[in-house]
Design an enzyme around this catalytic site. Structure first.
Site, PDB file in Angstrom:
ATOM      1  N   GLU A  44       0.870  -1.175   0.000  1.00 28.11           N
ATOM      2  CA  GLU A  44       0.000   0.000   0.000  1.00 28.11           C
ATOM      3  C   GLU A  44       0.898   1.213   0.000  1.00 28.11           C
ATOM      4  OE1 GLU A  44      -2.857   0.416   3.117  1.00 28.11           O
ATOM      5  OE2 GLU A  44      -3.817  -1.512   2.660  1.00 28.11           O
ATOM      6  N   ASP A  55      -6.188   8.240   9.986  1.00 29.55           N
ATOM      7  CA  ASP A  55      -4.882   7.807  10.444  1.00 29.55           C
ATOM      8  C   ASP A  55      -4.539   8.272  11.843  1.00 29.55           C
ATOM      9  OD1 ASP A  55      -3.628   6.299   8.251  1.00 29.55           O
ATOM     10  OD2 ASP A  55      -4.071   8.135   7.117  1.00 29.55           O
TER      11      ASP A  55
END
Lengths: 263, 390, 390, 263
Positions: A44, A55
């Site tokens: 990724e 995040d």
């Protein structure tokens, strides 16, 4: 259906996450290759973003380091051919928030993905209902549109899993990305429900940070996504990674760390 | 969940079910007379509604144009319109069985409103606030703490409202099972822009009746400031289908020609932030740029998606006002009418005064005075010190 | 001009005619429907009256006694009951053709109220404030300046309210021909205690109706804080001839057994200060001693003469509450009900909570929440820092 | 009627004000004698007070100096016999705010005044309407109750002037005590109105601070009261007055200054 993994899966998938441009473009290329050598099934590649709401602090910091270096979505995509040139052959999944994608003309964006040999697309802030058009485009361009499911998805699991391409990304627990000590016990039944409906491999992410966790999850899923744990290691190695003289050793150290997640 | 092209629900999958539950709960609540009754009761007996409409006679005379009226949201409990929405959402949280609430705040008005209703309903409360705003609005920080809330300073980005919202969303993603997120403006993923509008429309509904009672007609123009845009939407809602000119006023900071402003509609482009598609201040690669305004409540790079739509259709006209123009209007109102407006609201005042001048005495202009300026006194003091006026 | 033995008009000869003129003008005004109409209009359309009565349900539950109700004077424009009187007196000043007003202020609430109405009526305004209070209430000082008033720091004596009042009277003696002195409490020479009561009785009149509307009866007890005593007199006026127990609460500072308090009725003796005969804190030779309270609004060595009389006849019971007790009550109200009271008002809260505990649920207690606590945040912050709580 | 001045008045009255205990008791006695020598017709002896609202800053400061020295109304009254012992024979008028008087039992207060040979009483914060009882008592004890009239008294002038005893104290302009440069032109008509109704001498006070002003006022009234100008001189001389060795010279200097007000 857009396949991401060409061979049938023999062992657990290890899908690492790194942020493009962290700590700089050259290092990102070397780190990607190191991950392949460590046994990654796919990578990724994160596009740094100003407002990464999905995040945790580790990846937020990587994002801002990378943005300070002038990284952007177009530059990041263009790193992939350089990785390929150096021998990278595993799938690359572009991990990006929706807004940077939106700013590009859709056709050019997908052309860019194809030209630069991107295999998959993962947009954490596009839920199933908002993604129809993108999924169509991905099919057209043979790019796997990776879907996420969460423990809170409940009745949505079937819908999401049935439409999943490439692999299905299961959020291990509530939350944003980051390192966690333990997983919720309820994860087993959640993953079972996902597997029931999914025709693609089931990977678990968000919070996988140790060999023990990988082993704990092994019998419940087809693989793991590891992000923050690796990014934190990159943060630690940053000075050596930025120095031409020490980069090779640092990349080696990183590779050894990454290898601990591979069964 | 769309307003034309705008709005939507662009959030991590984790939040999809919680958002759907909120949407459903809100829908049911709004059809439940006992819910509506409790909401109205609290607005009245707790927050002191209806807030009055004040004729600004001295200013009208000085400007020599339209009659100037002020909808006095500053007279609400806690000093701003934010309480209307906080009361509504906390009731919704209670209805959904939640016992913990979180909120983001810029100027601190929404944080204080949330801390207030959390105290009233015995809920645990965390308020996310940019570190820069914690500094600018120390009065409100202490008020929140005194009300029993935990204020969490956010150190990412520009350390202002956008970053506080990011952090609140992150926290919510991790804790959505038992936490209710009380969003303070008509922003965020669907159904928030809709919920907040419905809980703020009391402003316009009241003002329309009150104005009609005074003037026997509707105002010629209605003006409100726009950060996220909740006071404006609440005000406009009652007039949107009437023959009334509507004006939203953004913060032009040090000028829209500089890079220090928060004029999202005037200068922004389409994008997704905090869960909805709207106009944003961003660079060509979709990185959100840091907005600037002397007003912590307007210092936001996005705008409610309904505003984006109303700008697009032309139904509402959006203008922008600089820091200095807003402060001048604030001072003018204080000196002429004895009312100390929030710096946010002063943006609406400034634009409205310019309109009023060009109108005639047969016409009238209704301004949403969204909050009082007590919280801004430190900002004002340091500004006046800087420009050598104090 | 007398309340039993108390009150009167003990002023330099220079002021006798001006006071007689004010008395006459007030008498005429109160019989002039257009005056009363303008006063009511401003209370409603400008200050946002009626202020609501809020049921403090959480506190009632926690105390386990009488039902606790709050008369919300904190919701007035400018944040306290002081505006009621300031509006009344500025209208009187206007009626008398004056264009300049002066005022004394302690906590700054009356100063802000006066600066506010002066701005609204285009009058020049000077506010006298003790230097120590200027420091304690810097927020209000800036608010007054922003409203166009001149704040004059007074350096004599303890540099608090008493000294500000001395200086205001001195200034007035010299300028009474064209200045109107807007006294902020039910103190001073006749007719001030009477005028101020009449302009504050709206508190009690409203509260009585509102309470009756809610409970169908009168409250068992009514409690208000007393510095000079204007909110208390305004509240009590409506209940004085009813079978309702009335409680006035003075500031006990660090304790009435110490010499740091402002408990004038509890510890004072008869004397003359600021033009009227009342109870005072003084030594055996008639020198006024310096009062002390954490609350700048209660830090006064005298008390309204009508209170002295009501204490003497026993109609009102006067109690005292220490700094710490007041702060505890303030915090309790904030945490339980989401309402931030002025430290002045917190004295009433503290005493009332003690009463409520000993009463039963069939009974009820109505507290005058005279003002909001925003202005006190600095004082609270330094207090909490001192005691190591923040 | 209680007379203050036994002889018919040939020249202008000069009535100086000093604060008892400023800078200390000994000095006050010497200053009083100096004033007699300088030609004072009577002396206003001020009782220091915590809240002197009728006084300007000069006398306020004298008040607080004196209070710090422990002066009080009883001590101040008891200074007068000591002045008499040293030869003071002009009338002494006690100038005090009402509150200190109120704290004493009324009979004892008047007994104290009589015992200590006080001739007059002036209370600046007792207006005519509140003074009836005190005026009665003064008559009973043969003490002149001094009334004040002000330019704002207008219709009250007649009432006050007709009841005046000792002398009538006319406030020169609006205001509190203090030094002023000029008098209002309207003072002439005000004083004329007072003289029309007064059976006692008419003195002007509040703000008389120079020989020129005394001369300016001479044809309009029977005398002047001088306060702040003298108290300011005492303030200036304070260090010398407090020093045993220099007091005599300082008192002499004060006397010379006071003499400038005597015609």
């Amino acid at each position: 259906m857009t396949a991401l993994f060409n061979q049938p899966i023999n062992n657990q998938l290890f899908i690492p996450f790194i942020t493009a441009g962290d700590p700089n473009s050259e290092a990102t290329i070397d780190l990607a290759l190191a991950l392949q050598e460590a046994g990654a099934s796919a990578i990724e590649l994160g596009i740094p973003y100003s407002d990464p709401v999905a995040d945790g602090p580790v990846i937020q910091k990587a994002s801002s380091r990378s943005l300070k270096n002038g990284m952007n979505i177009v530059k990041a995509i263009k790193l992939v051919p350089e990785m390929r040139k150096k021998g990278l052959n595993i799938p690359i999944i572009l991990f990006t928030y929706y807004n940077p994608v939106l700013q590009l003309d859709q056709e050019s964006f997908f052309a860019l993905l194809r030209e630069n040999t991107i295999d998959g697309l993962l947009i954490p802030d596009i839920p199933f209902e908002e993604s129809e058009e993108l999924r169509e485009k991905c099919k057209e361009y043979s790019i796997a549109f990776i879907s996420l499911v969460a423990p809170t998805s409940s009745s949505r699991i079937k819908m999401i899993a049935e439409a999943a391409e490439g692999f299905i990304y299961c959020v291990s627990s509530l939350g944003v990305t980051g390192v966690r000590k333990n997983f919720d016990d309820s994860i087993a039944s959640f993953l079972e429900e996902v597997r029931k409906h999914s025709k693609v491999p089931v990977a678990v992410g968000f919070g996988v940070s140790s060999r023990e966790q990988v082993e704990q999850l092994a019998h419940m899923c087809d693989g793991v996504v590891v992000g923050s744990a690796l990014v934190r290691e990159i943060e630690r190695l940053q000075p050596s990674l930025l120095d031409e003289n020490s980069r090779r050793d640092a990349v080696e150290e990183f590779k050894n760390f990454a290898r601990t997640f591979v069964s | 969940g769309r307003y034309g092209d705008f709005g939507g629900r662009f959030v991590p999958e984790t939040l999809m079910s919680p958002l759907a539950e909120i949407e459903q709960a809100h829908k049911e609540a709004m059809q439940d007379p006992s819910f509506l009754e409790e909401y109205s009761f609290l607005l009245k007996e707790y927050s002191g509604r209806p807030t009055t409409v004040t004729y600004a006679g001295n200013i009208t005379t000085k400007l020599g144009g339209a009659k100037v009226y002020l909808k006095r949201e500053d007279l609400n409990h806690t000093g701003a319109h934010k309480i209307n929405n906080a009361i509504g959402q906390v009731l919704l949280a209670k209805r959904m069985g939640k016992t913990k609430v979180i909120a983001e705040t810029g100027a601190g008005q929404h944080g204080v409103a949330t801390a207030t209703v959390a105290a009233k309903f015995g809920m645990e409360c965390k308020v996310f606030m940019g570190e820069e705003d914690v500094r600018r609005q120390e009065l409100n920080v202490f008020r929140m703490q005194l009300l029993g809330a935990e204020v969490i300073p956010v150190t990412s980005g520009n350390k202002t409202l956008k970053d506080a919202t990011n952090e609140a969303m992150r926290y919510w993603v991790q804790h959505c099972e038992d936490h209710f997120y009380i969003i303070g403006s008509v922003v965020g993923p669907h159904p928030y822009p809709y919920i907040v509008r419905e809980f703020q429309r009391v402003i316009g509904d009241e003002a329309k009746d009150q104005f009609y009672h005074i003037e026997g007609t509707l105002p010629t123009k209605v003006v409100a400031c726009v950060g996220g845009g909740s006071n404006a939407i609440g005000m406009f809602a009652a007039f949107i289908n009437e023959d009334v000119e509507l004006v939203g006023v953004e913060a032009a900071g040090k000028g829209v020609e500089t890079d220090m402003h928060a004029a999202t509609i005037t200068k922004g482009t389409k994008g997704v932030l905090h869960g909805s598609l709207t106009y944003l201040l961003q660079d060509e690669y979709g990185q959100i740029t840091e907005p600037y305004s002397i007003s912590a409540g307007l210092d936001y790079p996005g705008i409610g998606p309904e505003h984006a739509h109303l700008a697009n259709t032309g139904r509402v006209k959006y203008e922008s006002v600089t820091d200095q123009e807003a402060l001048d209007a604030l001072e003018f109102l204080a000196r002429e009418e004895g009312i100390l407006a929030a710096i946010e609201s002063a943006h609406a005042l400034s634009a409205a005064f310019e309109h009023a001048k060009k109108m005639n005495i047969e016409e009238s202009i209704l301004i949403c005075l969204s909050g009082r300026g007590d919280k801004d006194v430190h900002t004002l003091m340091s500004h006046y010190k800087e420009v050598g006026k104090a």
